[in-house]
Design an enzyme around this catalytic site. Structure first.
Site, mmCIF file in Angstrom:
data_model
loop_
_atom_site.group_PDB
_atom_site.id
_atom_site.type_symbol
_atom_site.label_atom_id
_atom_site.label_comp_id
_atom_site.label_asym_id
_atom_site.label_seq_id
_atom_site.Cartn_x
_atom_site.Cartn_y
_atom_site.Cartn_z
ATOM 1 N N GLU A 236 31.495 -4.080 -10.374
ATOM 2 C CA GLU A 236 30.476 -3.158 -10.882
ATOM 3 C C GLU A 236 30.930 -2.676 -12.261
ATOM 4 O OE1 GLU A 236 28.138 0.953 -9.608
ATOM 5 O OE2 GLU A 236 29.771 0.205 -8.362
ATOM 6 N N ALA B 254 21.259 5.719 -11.547
ATOM 7 C CA ALA B 254 21.854 5.168 -12.768
ATOM 8 C C ALA B 254 21.016 4.035 -13.341
ATOM 9 C CB ALA B 254 23.287 4.705 -12.510
ATOM 10 N N ARG C 57 4.006 5.065 -18.764
ATOM 11 C CA ARG C 57 3.882 4.074 -19.836
ATOM 12 C C ARG C 57 5.049 3.087 -19.868
ATOM 13 N NH1 ARG C 57 1.809 8.801 -22.134
ATOM 14 N NH2 ARG C 57 -0.394 8.617 -22.743
ATOM 15 N N ASP D 193 21.534 8.381 1.792
ATOM 16 C CA ASP D 193 22.159 9.608 2.300
ATOM 17 C C ASP D 193 21.276 10.831 2.105
ATOM 18 O OD1 ASP D 193 22.334 9.844 -0.441
ATOM 19 O OD2 ASP D 193 24.525 10.056 -0.507
ATOM 20 N N ASP E 124 28.193 2.488 -0.870
ATOM 21 C CA ASP E 124 28.840 2.909 -2.118
ATOM 22 C C ASP E 124 30.030 3.802 -1.781
ATOM 23 O OD1 ASP E 124 29.220 2.899 -4.864
ATOM 24 O OD2 ASP E 124 27.824 4.546 -5.242
#
Length: 376
Positions: free
Chosen positions: A130, A221, A228, A249, A276
């Site tokens: 990541e 994130a 638009r 969660d 995560d």
């Protein structure tokens, strides 16, 4: 081998929820699901007191567990500790996840996963990198000093990792990784996921057209859906080739947003659960460090000292309770989100996520209150 026919609870086989029946096991191997009155001779009948039988959970985003962060302990011993902690919560397959770090640490992480797989460490099926090729604008808890564009050497490293490991997932941002790079990575077998990005809807669509097939922790994130500018959220939901991880969660994502996403998602791609999880899983620690920064564990959430969410204090039992009791997801769909759907995202799912005759069962029993799980 001991042949067992386990009854007394509904059985989710990865696709269908059987309200009655028997799960046939021959040692660690699955011999199928049959009606309770059709158990073959030679099977010892074992009755459980309710709950739900299902394939072990599959988690594609695991940063740590058992008091260990993968970024801090990029070794086989570290991976053993992480996998063992998650096994107690029902996870039978996982991608240890390295958060944005140095090239040296990233190489060590791949080496450690390769060694762990060679040593048959239970549960380790690949790696999730990541970062570091993310967007500083949506960095979250990632160290901005380590975020950078993808260079030719980085691309070559990921392609080599995909040759060495059965599953390599890479979370990237279109701001720092081009469609051409994404196309080459996916052709080489890397599972490219978009995340930690402020990309536009058009940029997301271009990345998906190039081969990106996943989105990392949907809603979090990333560019949100506006009137638009639809952003990555809308691109993920309307692109059928794309699946998306979800931290369920009710802290990272509101229950109403989860329900909306699940009803709006275009298939065959689907939304699946991730934890995560950080080092707190299977541990009573109240704080730890991430890239030298203090992370606090308070009231079911993990945050940096400035309040930024830093991973999740979550396991699949809690995530399933949120889906079933708060979001209102049907049982079979919720169980698939923790088993067969994430397994389907993997390049090499092995036998995880389904009960397949002749393959290892990896079976677990989820308690009736969905607060605990044990192996079968």
């Amino acid at each position: 081998m001991t042949r067992r026919a386990i009854t007394g609870a509904p059985i989710f086989d990865g696709t269908q929820l059987h309200q009655t029946g028997a799960l046939l096991l021959d040692g660690a191997l699955c011999h199928g699901v049959v009606a309770a009155d059709a158990i073959p001779e030679g099977y010892a009948v074992e009755r459980v007191a309710g709950g739900t039988m299902l394939p072990g959970f599959v988690d594609l985003q695991v940063n740590g567990g058992g008091g260990v962060m993968f970024n801090d302990e990029t070794s086989v011993d570290g991976l053993k500790a992480i996998a063992a902690a998650h096994a107690t919560t029902g996870t039978r397959a996982l991608l240890p996840t390295l958060i944005t770090d140095t090239p040296e640490r990233t190489r060590a992480a791949v080496d450690a996963v390769e060694a762990a797989i060679a040593q048959d460490v239970p549960g380790i099926v690949g790696i999730h990198l990541e970062g570091p090729h993310l967007s500083i604008a949506r960095k979250g808890a990632h160290d901005p000093d380590l975020i950078r564009p993808m260079l030719d050497a980085d691309e070559a490293f990921l392609i080599d990792a995909a040759r060495r490991l059965p599953n390599v997932m890479a979370t990237v941002a279109p701001e720092n990784v081009s469609p051409e790079q994404i196309a080459r990575l996916t052709k080489a077998g890397v599972i490219v996921s978009l995340g930690h990005t402020d990309c536009s809807f058009a940029e997301a669509e271009a990345a998906f057209a190039a081969g990106a097939s996943c989105v990392t922790h949907l809603f979090n994130a990333m560019s949100q859906m506006g009137n638009r500018e639809p952003g990555l959220v809308a691109a993920a939901l309307r692109t059928g080739t794309v699946s998306a991880g979800l931290i369920a969660d009710n802290i990272h994502v509101h229950a109403a947003s989860m329900a909306t996403a699940l009803s709006a998602k275009t298939g065959p791609g689907a939304v699946f659960l991730v934890t995560d999880a950080m080092s707190t899983v299977g541990s009573d620690i109240t704080e730890f460090h991430l890239n030298g920064r203090r992370v606090l564990r308070r009231d079911g959430r993990l945050t940096l000292e400035d309040g930024t969410l830093a991973g999740a204090d979550l396991d699949f039992c809690r995530a399933l309770r949120v889906l079933l009791e708060t979001v209102g997801v049907a049982e079979d769909k919720a169980y698939a989100m923790a088993t067969s759907i994430p397994a389907g995202v993997l390049s090499a799912p092995f036998s995880f996520g389904h009960f397949s005759t002749g393959a290892p069962a990896h079976a677990v029993l989820l308690s009736a209150d969905r607060k605990s799980v044990r192996g079968l």
